[in-house]
Design an enzyme around this catalytic site. Structure first.
Site, short mmCIF file in Angstrom:
data_model
loop_
_atom_site.label_atom_id
_atom_site.label_comp_id
_atom_site.label_asym_id
_atom_site.label_seq_id
_atom_site.Cartn_x
_atom_site.Cartn_y
_atom_site.Cartn_z
N LYS A 22 20.50 -7.61 -0.80
CA LYS A 22 20.25 -6.28 -0.23
C LYS A 22 21.09 -6.08 1.03
O LYS A 22 21.77 -5.06 1.18
CB LYS A 22 18.76 -6.14 0.13
CG LYS A 22 18.45 -4.92 0.97
CD LYS A 22 16.98 -4.79 1.27
CE LYS A 22 16.52 -5.42 2.54
NZ LYS A 22 16.93 -4.75 3.79
N ASN A 23 21.04 -7.06 1.93
CA ASN A 23 21.69 -6.88 3.24
C ASN A 23 23.21 -6.97 3.18
O ASN A 23 23.88 -6.68 4.17
CB ASN A 23 21.13 -7.86 4.26
CG ASN A 23 19.72 -7.47 4.69
OD1 ASN A 23 19.22 -6.41 4.30
ND2 ASN A 23 19.09 -8.32 5.47
N CYS A 116 10.18 0.61 14.46
CA CYS A 116 9.69 0.21 13.14
C CYS A 116 8.63 -0.86 13.34
O CYS A 116 8.41 -1.32 14.46
CB CYS A 116 10.82 -0.24 12.23
SG CYS A 116 11.30 -1.94 12.44
N ARG A 121 13.83 -2.25 17.98
CA ARG A 121 15.11 -2.21 17.27
C ARG A 121 16.05 -1.09 17.74
O ARG A 121 16.34 -0.14 17.00
CB ARG A 121 14.87 -2.12 15.75
CG ARG A 121 14.06 -3.27 15.24
CD ARG A 121 13.89 -3.28 13.76
NE ARG A 121 15.05 -3.82 13.05
CZ ARG A 121 15.08 -4.02 11.76
NH1 ARG A 121 14.03 -3.71 11.03
NH2 ARG A 121 16.14 -4.52 11.17
N ASP A 304 14.15 -13.43 8.73
CA ASP A 304 13.65 -12.86 7.46
C ASP A 304 12.94 -13.89 6.57
O ASP A 304 12.43 -13.53 5.51
CB ASP A 304 14.81 -12.22 6.68
CG ASP A 304 15.24 -10.89 7.27
OD1 ASP A 304 14.59 -10.42 8.22
OD2 ASP A 304 16.23 -10.32 6.78
N ARG A 396 11.34 -2.30 -1.51
CA ARG A 396 12.57 -2.00 -0.77
C ARG A 396 13.55 -3.16 -0.89
O ARG A 396 14.75 -2.95 -0.85
CB ARG A 396 12.25 -1.81 0.72
CG ARG A 396 11.60 -0.50 1.06
CD ARG A 396 11.55 -0.30 2.56
NE ARG A 396 12.74 -0.86 3.18
CZ ARG A 396 12.75 -1.58 4.29
NH1 ARG A 396 11.65 -1.81 4.94
NH2 ARG A 396 13.88 -2.06 4.76
C1 UD1 Z 1 19.56 -7.17 10.14
C2 UD1 Z 1 18.95 -7.30 8.78
C3 UD1 Z 1 17.49 -7.71 8.90
C4 UD1 Z 1 17.36 -8.97 9.75
C5 UD1 Z 1 18.10 -8.82 11.07
C6 UD1 Z 1 18.15 -10.09 11.90
C7 UD1 Z 1 20.19 -5.67 7.47
C8 UD1 Z 1 20.17 -4.38 6.75
N1 UD1 Z 1 19.05 -6.01 8.10
O1 UD1 Z 1 18.87 -6.13 10.84
O2 UD1 Z 1 16.98 -7.96 7.59
O3 UD1 Z 1 16.01 -9.24 10.02
O4 UD1 Z 1 19.46 -8.40 10.85
O5 UD1 Z 1 18.76 -11.11 11.18
O6 UD1 Z 1 21.15 -6.41 7.45
N2 UD1 Z 1 19.58 -5.19 19.08
C9 UD1 Z 1 19.78 -4.55 20.29
N3 UD1 Z 1 20.65 -3.49 20.31
C10 UD1 Z 1 21.33 -3.07 19.21
C11 UD1 Z 1 21.11 -3.73 17.99
C12 UD1 Z 1 20.23 -4.81 17.96
O7 UD1 Z 1 19.20 -4.91 21.30
O8 UD1 Z 1 22.10 -2.10 19.30
C13 UD1 Z 1 18.62 -6.34 19.02
C14 UD1 Z 1 17.43 -6.07 18.10
O9 UD1 Z 1 16.40 -5.37 18.74
C15 UD1 Z 1 17.03 -7.48 17.72
C16 UD1 Z 1 18.36 -8.23 17.69
O10 UD1 Z 1 19.28 -7.42 18.41
O11 UD1 Z 1 16.21 -8.04 18.72
C17 UD1 Z 1 18.92 -8.48 16.32
O12 UD1 Z 1 18.88 -7.27 15.57
P1 UD1 Z 1 19.98 -6.92 14.48
O13 UD1 Z 1 20.76 -8.14 14.13
O14 UD1 Z 1 20.73 -5.73 14.92
O15 UD1 Z 1 19.09 -6.52 13.25
P2 UD1 Z 1 19.49 -5.49 12.14
O16 UD1 Z 1 20.98 -5.49 12.03
O17 UD1 Z 1 18.78 -4.20 12.38
#
Ligand code: UD1
Length: 421
Positions: A22-23, A116, A121, A304, A396
């Site tokens: 998925k990711n 969420c 996030r 995850d 999902r």
């Molecule tokens: C992706 C995965 C999700 C997984 C996560 C962490 C997808 C579609 N989803 O989510 O399944 O659980 O990686 O491995 O690939 N953060 C910030 N600012 C930002 C972006 C992120 O502070 O602009 C923080 C988030 O709050 C979190 C951390 O960074 O604490 C990691 O999040 P991130 O790697 O961005 O998760 P996703 O990409 O949303």
């Protein structure tokens, strides 16, 4: 709303084919926005998140054809570079259209995803990176409104490792003018899979899989064919389900190299693991020892997979400790596991799990995708019947999970829940 009814206590046995990730599929589908030519994908999982994304892209001008696990996406004319709140709120990964839209169209309007279940996030690093590449960005009525007639290469340091942030900026940079260097990039295998697809489309990307990604922008990208990598989280979920039920299961079409942290923890829990090519066999050697773990960005233990291991630990020998360092609210499954008889205490971002001899079936509620998977595993271990409600979360991210578990010998069925339940 559908529910899953599970009569627990049966070991899982046999072979199961792992679906595409998925990711990886989500960012790769978004990459179709970067070219006017067809992007032909195989091993695309049949998941609600993928359908939602295809619907979002259709509104922008991307036509798609689906056949079995194949998909052809053609974005000849991206006439509406807009992602509305209605779709974005159902799937946060929709933010992945921002980078490619801006690169291809010079403007984009994408709803802010909002919070969420598992935490705040934010997307500040996506925005900051695009601004560094010359985009003008403002927030208007809950939307990110971005403009950049021509993005420019930049050196970008992300102060937190972000998976979709890295992917978004990589997709923006492939069509930027000049060189972009992404520092403190995510090293997740799905980032690498996206980079490989982009390279097939004519992008100049180096360093993917390390924390410094180097991208030299090109004028245009062309069509390509790409097979989406196997889902390492689905793989891990089946492995834990097999180990927790003291079964003997072989994954087919999986990706052992991307699962090393998970396989190591399973070995520590007393499982025997055999890796042959892209097959992985798991069976328990004896009692479940449980494992303490701490989540962290790849190649460390994935957030995850945390909830699934917690389900297994509930019936392990002794006490284990799970620390979640990525998301601030990712213990929603704890209350539900307690309903099945688990002994778990939460202290901040740490859970202390004291193993009990067995769980007892009960009604539980799924709260997010991976929490749902942990409840299914707990239901498979528990004595008696467990009813998992709100399984739309599960749909999902897991393709035909009840069918796959059923083929491994689980007593599991989907029923239509009562209205308003
Ligand atoms: C992706 C995965 C999700 C997984 C996560 C962490 C997808 C579609 N989803 O989510 O399944 O659980 O990686 O491995 O690939 N953060 C910030 N600012 C930002 C972006 C992120 O502070 O602009 C923080 C988030 O709050 C979190 C951390 O960074 O604490 C990691 O999040 P991130 O790697 O961005 O998760 P996703 O990409 O949303």
């Amino acid at each position: 709303m559908d529910q899953l009814l599970i009569a627990g206590g049966r070991p899982l046995n046999g072979e199961v084919r792992i679906s595409g990730a998925k990711n990886a599929a989500l960012p790769i589908v978004c990459a179709s926005l970067l070219t006017a030519e067809p992007l032909k994908l195989t091993n695309v999982p049949g998941l609600r998140d993928v359908t939602t994304l295809v619907k979002l892209l259709k509104g922008m001008g991307v036509e798609s054809q689906r056949s079995d696990n194949g998909m052809i996406l053609v974005g000849t004319d991206i006439h509406t570079p807009v992602a509305t709140y209605e779709l974005v709120k159902t799937m946060r990964a929709s933010i992945l259209v921002l980078g490619p839209l801006l690169a291809r169209c010079g403007s984009a309007k994408v709803s802010l995803p909002g919070g969420c279940a598992i935490g705040e996030r934010p997307v500040n690093l996506h925005i900051k990176g695009l601004e560094a590449m010359g985009a003008q960005i403002r927030i208007e009525h809950g939307y990110i409104v971005a403009e950049a007639p021509q993005l420019k290469g930049a050196r970008i340091f992300m102060d937190t490792v972000t998976v979709t942030g890295t992917e978004n900026l990589m997709m923006a940079a492939v069509l930027a003018d000049g060189v972009t260097i992404l520092e403190n990039s995510a090293r997740e295998p799905e980032v690498v899979d996206l980079a490989e697809c982009l390279i097939k489309m004519g992008a100049k990307v180096k360093g993917h899989g390390t924390d410094v990604i180097h991208i030299e922008g090109v004028k245009t990208l062309h069509g390509a064919e790409h097979r989406v990598m196997p889902d390492r989280i689905e793989s891990g979920t089946f492995l834990v389900a097999a180990a927790a039920t003291h079964g003997d299961v072989t994954l087919v079409d999986s990706c052992p190299e991307a699962l090393q942290a998970v396989l190591e923890k399973l070995r520590e829990a007393n499982a025997e693991i055999e890796e042959v090519g892209n097959r992985i066999r798991v069976r328990m050697r004896g009692p479940n020892h449980g494992v303490s773990l701490r989540t962290a960005p790849y190649p460390a233990f994935p957030t995850d997979m945390q909830a699934q291991f917690m389900a297994m630990n509930t019936v392990a020998e002794g006490t284990t400790v799970i620390t979640e360092t990525i998301f601030e609210n990712r213990f929603m499954h704890v209350q539900e596991l307690r309903r099945l008889g688990a002994n778990i205490e939460i202290e901040g971002n740490t859970s202390i799990i004291r193993g009990v001899p067995s769980l007892e079936g009960a009604g539980v509620m799924a709260t997010d995708l991976r929490a749902s998977a942990s409840l299914v595993i707990a239901g498979l271990i528990a004595q008696g019947e467990t009813c998992v409600d709100r399984i739309y979360h599960l749909d999902r991210g897991y393709e035909r999970i009840e069918e796959k578990l059923g083929l491994l010998g689980a007593d599991i069925r989907r029923v239509a829940g009562q209205e308003g339940a």
